[in-house]
Design a protein around this motif. Structure first.
Motif, short mmCIF file in Angstrom:
data_model
loop_
_atom_site.label_atom_id
_atom_site.label_comp_id
_atom_site.label_asym_id
_atom_site.label_seq_id
_atom_site.Cartn_x
_atom_site.Cartn_y
_atom_site.Cartn_z
N VAL A 24 -2.53 1.79 -4.24
CA VAL A 24 -2.18 3.27 -4.27
C VAL A 24 -3.56 3.98 -3.74
CG1 VAL A 24 -1.52 5.13 -5.42
CG2 VAL A 24 -0.91 2.95 -6.27
N SER A 25 -3.46 4.29 -2.74
CA SER A 25 -4.66 4.96 -1.93
C SER A 25 -4.26 5.96 -0.81
CB SER A 25 -5.57 3.89 -1.36
OG SER A 25 -6.76 4.50 -0.48
N SER A 26 -4.90 6.89 -0.60
CA SER A 26 -4.66 7.80 0.44
C SER A 26 -5.49 7.36 1.85
CB SER A 26 -4.78 9.29 0.20
OG SER A 26 -6.05 9.36 -0.22
N GLY A 84 3.56 8.21 -4.55
CA GLY A 84 4.76 7.53 -3.75
C GLY A 84 5.35 6.69 -4.93
N LEU A 100 0.80 -1.16 0.12
CA LEU A 100 -0.03 -0.14 0.18
C LEU A 100 0.71 1.09 0.07
CD1 LEU A 100 -2.79 1.64 0.40
CD2 LEU A 100 -2.39 1.15 2.77
N VAL A 101 0.48 1.93 -0.94
CA VAL A 101 1.38 3.30 -1.17
C VAL A 101 0.52 4.56 -1.28
CG1 VAL A 101 1.71 3.07 -3.52
CG2 VAL A 101 3.32 4.50 -2.12
N GLN A 102 0.78 5.62 -0.99
CA GLN A 102 0.21 6.91 -1.08
C GLN A 102 0.45 7.46 -2.44
OE1 GLN A 102 0.81 9.55 2.06
NE2 GLN A 102 -0.60 8.77 3.18
N PRO A 103 -0.74 8.12 -3.24
CA PRO A 103 -0.46 8.58 -4.40
C PRO A 103 0.83 9.39 -4.34
CG PRO A 103 -2.93 8.76 -4.00
CD PRO A 103 -2.24 8.33 -2.67
N LYS A 130 -0.28 6.45 -8.93
CA LYS A 130 -1.64 7.07 -9.11
C LYS A 130 -2.69 6.01 -8.66
CE LYS A 130 -0.31 9.51 -13.15
NZ LYS A 130 -0.69 10.08 -14.76
N ALA A 131 -3.83 6.47 -8.14
CA ALA A 131 -4.88 5.45 -8.06
C ALA A 131 -4.86 4.36 -8.89
CB ALA A 131 -6.21 6.35 -7.47
N THR A 152 -3.19 0.97 -9.33
CA THR A 152 -3.77 -0.24 -8.38
C THR A 152 -4.10 -1.38 -9.17
OG1 THR A 152 -4.40 1.22 -6.69
CG2 THR A 152 -5.40 -1.23 -6.62
#
Length: 119
Positions: A117-119, A16, A11-14, A87-88, A91
């Motif tokens: 990819v999600s915040s 990242g 899991l990583v933030q946009p 980017k989302a 995913t």
């Protein structure tokens, strides 16, 4: 036996980055074109990037050009996918594929690694 084992997903933030690895065994790695594919829920599996046997030539899907980099280490039987500016829509489950250059229709798939990819 032939094995392709992916790792590095998560899991990583946009915005990242993640680095995926694929460890190959059971075949002559340097004679296979290596590729990364991905499959998002409800969508078909799509080619993300591929690298030639020597590592000199690479190809990318338009959606990842400039953000992703594929590379390989023939001494270690490894292929990598460096993913930046995620980017989302990136995913998906990411799969490693080995395709023989022998002229035979011979290829192998890994089991996949999830990238979210999600915040």
């Amino acid at each position: 036996q032939v094995q392709l084992v992916e790792s590095g997903g998560g899991l990583v933030q946009p915005g990242g980055s993640l680095r995926l690895s694929c460890a190959a065994s059971g075949f002559t790695f340097s004679r296979y074109v290596m590729s990364w594919y991905r499959q998002a829920p409800g969508k078909e599996r799509e080619l993300v990037a591929s690298v030639s046997t020597s590592g000199v030539s690479t190809n990318y899907a338009d959606s990842v050009k400039g953000r992703f980099t594929i590379s390989r280490d023939n001494a270690k039987n490894l292929v990598y996918l460096q993913m930046n500016s995620l980017k989302a829509e990136d995913t998906a489950v990411y799969y490693c594929k080995a395709t023989s250059t022998s002229g035979l229709s011979l290829f192998y798939w890994g089991q996949g690694t999830q990238v979210t990819v999600s915040s």
